[in-house]
Structure formats: structure tokens, C-alpha cells
Design a protein around this motif. Structure first.
Motif, mmCIF file in Angstrom:
data_model
loop_
_atom_site.group_PDB
_atom_site.id
_atom_site.type_symbol
_atom_site.label_atom_id
_atom_site.label_comp_id
_atom_site.label_asym_id
_atom_site.label_seq_id
_atom_site.Cartn_x
_atom_site.Cartn_y
_atom_site.Cartn_z
ATOM 1 N N VAL A 172 -12.353 -8.765 -3.121
ATOM 2 C CA VAL A 172 -10.982 -9.124 -2.649
ATOM 3 C C VAL A 172 -10.914 -10.580 -2.107
ATOM 4 O O VAL A 172 -12.226 -11.432 -1.993
ATOM 5 N N HIS B 269 -8.506 -6.325 5.756
ATOM 6 C CA HIS B 269 -8.291 -5.248 4.925
ATOM 7 C C HIS B 269 -9.102 -4.171 5.767
ATOM 8 O O HIS B 269 -10.030 -3.691 5.860
ATOM 9 N N ASN C 52 -2.726 -8.311 -1.492
ATOM 10 C CA ASN C 52 -2.815 -7.819 -0.339
ATOM 11 C C ASN C 52 -1.803 -7.909 0.660
ATOM 12 O O ASN C 52 -2.174 -7.430 2.056
ATOM 13 N N ALA D 106 -5.138 -4.619 -1.899
ATOM 14 C CA ALA D 106 -6.140 -5.263 -2.720
ATOM 15 C C ALA D 106 -7.453 -4.449 -2.726
ATOM 16 O O ALA D 106 -8.032 -4.146 -3.838
#
Length: 281
Positions: free
Chosen positions: A6, A12, A250, A255
Motif C-alpha cells: 500500500v 493502516h 485508503n 487499502a
């Protein structure tokens, strides 16, 4: 080989144990994916201290795609921190030393803005960029449709092949001149970059709001879309030895999930990833 990851590693949170400090997130990220795109380099040329830290925090086989600094691609507004473009390119090139020496630099990504259209002065600038970046592998991503319109389509791809640019294949909303179509063509026998920006047509067109970046990349690929792309990746794999697949959708935290889904779809089992942390405390 298909490397899937990503863009960035700081946002994340579903990947990391609770309360993971930001400074430790790259280490944990490298337990899930074999590659990442550094987008911080777009906003500021990174210090050697940062790049050396990233080298030391990732496994030996881990790879980075480094996004070119905004002043190099015509995004920068206001006064430059450098006396000229040559000095800017030299500073950026110098910042890559640690990654390059560790054999962890897959490519520098030159993503040009929507107003960078297909005309002679821009073609000349691409040649100059390639010369200044020297031996570093470079990937090219357009955000202006003219490069792939009928009169220029073949010439654009031939130019990339002859000048040594790695083609960046994009999946993005088809929202007028500021977006490009999916072009399943490799221009380098060794490397091809694929970036997934989502398909939020409304968000792609709406650049007037202050939070337009968050809206633009708010999209989750469904199973059918990923399956279609798995076939596309197999097609590209016949043209280029290594594919670097990066999910950039994202805004809603999708993502990493989509990247994991793609890994499962392709049946990939990466070796040499970092060990996962069971508990930080």
C-alpha cells in the motif's frame, strides 16, 4: 514476482496491535507486505537519517517505491527551497543513497499533475528528469488523458520504452481529462508499477472542498473487481518480470484489506517478511 503493498504505512491501523507507536509501524507493516510506497518524500526530501532508519527496520528483501518530490513534478506552489532544479534533483538523489545501497529501492515514482499534458516542452522535461535522476529506476504516472489519446497513445508508450521509463498502470475513476484509462502495457521487461486509486468518480471530480484528498480515495474494491484485476496482473506478468502493486484507496482504511484480498486471490505466500508482534507490552 508480484509484490503487493500500500501507499504509506502510518494510516493502516487494522494491521497493527492496539497502541502501536507511529515510530514502530513500519516494522509491523513489514510483517504483512513486502513493499511500500514512500509518500512522505513527495512533501519533503527525506533526510539520510530517515532513510537509514527505514532500511534498518525492514527485512533484507523488503522494497520501497519512493514518490518524487513535488518540486520535481510541477506540483509545488510558492517559493522553492532550492536555488534551481538541478540542486533539487541532486538533493533528492542524495537522499536515496541508503535505500539504493541496501538494494531496497525498486523505483522512484514520478507522478505528474493533471495540467502536465502531452506537448513538446513536457516531453523534453521528461528527458531532462531521466538524465538528472541518473541510474535510478524511474516509473512514470500521468494524470492527463492526452498522453493516451489516439494520436499519442503508441508514441507515449514507445517513448517510455526508448527512454527507460517504467510504465505505471493505474486503476482510477474515468472522470474527464484529469484521469487516465487502464493501459495494460509494460514498457520495461523487468519492472511495472500498478497503482489502485479507487473508482470514486464524484470524489475524483470534486477538488473544491478542503477535504478533497480524503474524498477522492474513499473506495473499497469488491470481489469481482479484484478478480478482474487478478487476470490483468497475470497478463502484465507475461510482459514484465516484476510487478509492484500498490493500493492507494485508503481514505476509509480499505487499502490494506484490498491488498490482502489480492494476495489471497493470487495465492501468494511471501517469504522473508518481518515477524509479527503478538503484544507490544
Amino acid at each position: 514476482m508480484i509484490y503487493i503493498g500500500v501507499t504509506g504505512w502510518g494510516d493502516h491501523d487494522r494491521l497493527y496491535p492496539a497502541k502501536t507507536p507511529r515510530r514502530d509501524k513500519l516494522k509491523e507493516y513489514a510483517a504483512h507486505f513486502p513493499i511500500v510506497e514512500i509518500d512522505a518524500s513527495f512533501y519533503a526530501i527525506q533526510s539520510k537519517r530517515n532513510t537509514e532508519k527505514w532500511v534498518n527496520e525492514t527485512p533484507e528483501s523488503f522494497q520501497f517505491i519512493v514518490k518524487a518530490y513535488q518540486g520535481m513534478t510541477g506540483h509545488q506552489r510558492g517559493e522553492s527551497l532550492f536555488p534551481g532544479k538541478k540542486e533539487m534533483f541532486a538533493a533528492f538523489h542524495d537522499s536515496l543513497q541508503a535505500l539504493n545501497a541496501a538494494d531496497k529501492l525498486s523505483a522512484v515514482l514520478f507522478q505528474f499533475p493533471p495540467w502536465f499534458d502531452c506537448k513538446k516542452e513536457n516531453v523534453d522535461y521528461l528527458r531532462w528528469c531521466k538524465q538528472e535522476i541518473s541510474e535510478i529506476p524511474v516509473a512514470l504516472e500521468f494524470r492527463n488523458q492526452t498522453w493516451y489519446e489516439a494520436p499519442f497513445y503508441d508514441k507515449t508508450l514507445t517513448f517510455m520504452e526508448e527512454e527507460g521509463w517504467i510504465h505505471t498502470v493505474c486503476d482510477e475513476p474515468q472522470a474527464g481529462s484529469g484521469s487516465i484509462p487502464i493501459v495494460l502495457k509494460a514498457t520495461d521487461l523487468d519492472k511495472t508499477v500498478i497503482r489502485f486509486h479507487g473508482r470514486n468518480v464524484h470524489g475524483w471530480r470534486n477538488t473544491g472542498d478542503g477535504n478533497w484528498r480524503e474524498v477522492r480515495y474513499l473506495y473499497r474494491y469488491n470481489q469481482k473487481e479484484l478478480e478482474e484485476w487478478a487476470e490483468n496482473l497475470h497478463f502484465l506478468e507475461k510482459q514484465s518480470k516484476n510487478l509492484y502493486v500498490l493500493f492507494n484507496n485508503n481514505s476509509g482504511g480499505d487499502a490494506a484489506d484490498n491488498a490482502k484480498q489480492m494476495i489471497d486471490l493470487l495465492g501468494i505466500n511471501y517469504e522473508g517478511l518481518a515477524p509479527k508482534q503478538l503484544d507490544l507490552f
